[in-house]
Motif scaffolding. Sequence first.
Motif, PDB file in Angstrom:
ATOM      1  N   THR A  19       0.719  -1.272   0.157  1.00 11.14           N
ATOM      2  CA  THR A  19       0.134  -0.144  -0.195  1.00 11.14           C
ATOM      3  C   THR A  19       0.769   1.028   0.646  1.00 11.14           C
ATOM      4  N   ALA A  20       2.131   1.311   0.547  1.00  8.52           N
ATOM      5  CA  ALA A  20       3.476   2.671   0.742  1.00  8.52           C
ATOM      6  C   ALA A  20       3.703   2.854  -0.622  1.00  8.52           C
ATOM      7  N   VAL A  21       3.162   2.273  -2.165  1.00  7.00           N
ATOM      8  CA  VAL A  21       3.892   2.461  -3.286  1.00  7.00           C
ATOM      9  C   VAL A  21       3.280   2.532  -4.206  1.00  7.00           C
ATOM     10  N   ASP A  22       3.065   3.557  -5.491  1.00  6.19           N
ATOM     11  CA  ASP A  22       2.555   2.811  -6.687  1.00  6.19           C
ATOM     12  C   ASP A  22       2.481   1.774  -7.763  1.00  6.19           C
ATOM     13  N   HIS A  23       1.810   2.154  -8.492  1.00  6.61           N
ATOM     14  CA  HIS A  23       1.518   0.384  -9.074  1.00  6.61           C
ATOM     15  C   HIS A  23       3.162   0.520 -10.052  1.00  6.61           C
ATOM     16  N   VAL A  24       3.753   1.890 -10.058  1.00  6.41           N
ATOM     17  CA  VAL A  24       4.802   1.996 -11.001  1.00  6.41           C
ATOM     18  C   VAL A  24       5.953   1.229 -10.522  1.00  6.41           C
ATOM     19  N   HIS A  25       5.984   1.609  -8.806  1.00  6.08           N
ATOM     20  CA  HIS A  25       7.171   1.106  -7.917  1.00  6.08           C
ATOM     21  C   HIS A  25       7.088  -0.627  -7.601  1.00  6.08           C
ATOM     22  N   ALA A  26       5.613  -0.218  -7.174  1.00  6.65           N
ATOM     23  CA  ALA A  26       5.403  -2.670  -7.234  1.00  6.65           C
ATOM     24  C   ALA A  26       5.456  -3.313  -8.372  1.00  6.65           C
ATOM     25  N   ALA A  27       4.995  -2.944  -9.451  1.00  5.78           N
ATOM     26  CA  ALA A  27       5.126  -4.015 -10.794  1.00  5.78           C
ATOM     27  C   ALA A  27       7.030  -3.675 -10.542  1.00  5.78           C
ATOM     28  N   GLY A  28       7.993  -2.717 -10.606  1.00  5.65           N
ATOM     29  CA  GLY A  28       9.251  -3.580 -10.091  1.00  5.65           C
ATOM     30  C   GLY A  28       9.856  -4.234  -9.183  1.00  5.65           C
ATOM     31  N   LEU A  29       9.423  -4.631  -8.665  1.00  5.74           N
ATOM     32  CA  LEU A  29       9.999  -5.692  -7.190  1.00  5.74           C
ATOM     33  C   LEU A  29       9.372  -7.062  -8.117  1.00  5.74           C
ATOM     34  N   PRO A  30       8.775  -7.653  -8.529  1.00  7.68           N
ATOM     35  CA  PRO A  30       8.205  -8.842  -8.386  1.00  7.68           C
ATOM     36  C   PRO A  30       9.480 -10.367  -9.150  1.00  7.68           C
ATOM     37  N   MET A  31      10.056  -9.712  -9.913  1.00 19.06           N
ATOM     38  CA  MET A  31      11.049 -10.653 -10.388  1.00 19.06           C
ATOM     39  C   MET A  31      13.061 -10.388  -9.769  1.00 19.06           C
ATOM     40  N   ALA A  81       4.978 -11.651  -1.071  1.00 18.65           N
ATOM     41  CA  ALA A  81       3.965 -11.304  -0.110  1.00 18.65           C
ATOM     42  C   ALA A  81       5.541 -10.609   1.167  1.00 18.65           C
ATOM     43  N   GLU A  82       5.782 -11.292   1.354  1.00 18.12           N
ATOM     44  CA  GLU A  82       6.843 -11.175   2.660  1.00 18.12           C
ATOM     45  C   GLU A  82       7.578  -9.708   1.881  1.00 18.12           C
ATOM     46  N   LEU A  83       8.284  -9.516   0.698  1.00 20.87           N
ATOM     47  CA  LEU A  83       8.951  -8.450   0.386  1.00 20.87           C
ATOM     48  C   LEU A  83       7.721  -7.284  -0.150  1.00 20.87           C
TER      49      LEU A  83
END
Length: 332
Positions: free
Chosen positions: A122-134, A287-289
């Motif tokens: 919830t603390a970040v927008d979609h742009v930053h969230a999309a940079g996380l997974p891989m 989810a932990e990340l």
Amino acid sequence: MRAIRLHDFGGPEVLRYEEAPVPEPGPGEVLVRVRAVGINPPDWYAREGMPNVPPELKPPFHLPLIPGTDVSGEVAAVAADVTGFAAGDEVIGLLRFPTALQGSAYAEYVTAPASDLARKPTAVDHVHAAGLPMSGLTAWQFLIELGHDHPSPFQEAPHRPMALDSGTTVLINGAAGGVGHLALQLAKWKGARVIAVASGAHETFLRELGADAFIDYTKERPEEAAHDVDLVLDTVGGPDSRRFLRTLKRGGSLYPVYFGEFDDEENARLGVTVTSTQVRSHGAQLAELGRLLDAGTVRVAVDSTFPLADARAAHERAARGHIQGKIVLTVA
């Protein structure tokens, strides 16, 4: 819907922005309305047709192909047997990796196994969230917890992450990139001392993320500048990764993200281990990340953003290298 599709393999010019059918979720799947897509090296490997990958290691694929694996968006629909998500939920995911060539993320809508998804921080927008997974899962599975028992295609020995604490020194090569800048933060979270290796333009950025020491590889050779290191995470890897063996103390480990050629007898003589793995989709780890992002313990840096229609320009940016964080496509 609009999507980026490949009808032929080749350079960035083969990425076509065009109409494509909206997919329908199958059993155990979720339909996601995509808001942002993180770009990763497998995207351009797929675009090129994976020419350097042995046929036995290539997952099945068919043209036309929609590339991309990393998404952030909202749940549009769920299959009848999915209970963990509902329409309207904001989610992130690394989709179907590595079992499919690509997860079809460069599109306005994509289906995903529910097990590949996690709630968007919830603390970040979609742009930053999309940079996380891989990138985040690669760093997590190399450094924190592998989380699966699938054998690596690169080696027979299983990868077992080293325990990190205040007595551990970790050197990260390629520290400014997608995997590197997240791995640096995870190592600091565990209390380790971190030596970051990158070009000088990234020093301020990496020290702000917590790097204790910095080596500018354009001015000195990191394998000569660093000594008595417990762990090297080489996010560049490949044939040159072997040079980092000389930086390790006995009992140390080298983790090349892109595996190179190593001599088991040499490793034994030096008293070190060399192991690698292949990142895999894992909603629970993601989810932990995400919780670490919400807590402010980890942040995702964004190098640049491009509209979905400009995926070609995004791939051209990636080809120029010297990326700080992640390149992200935005989807209206």
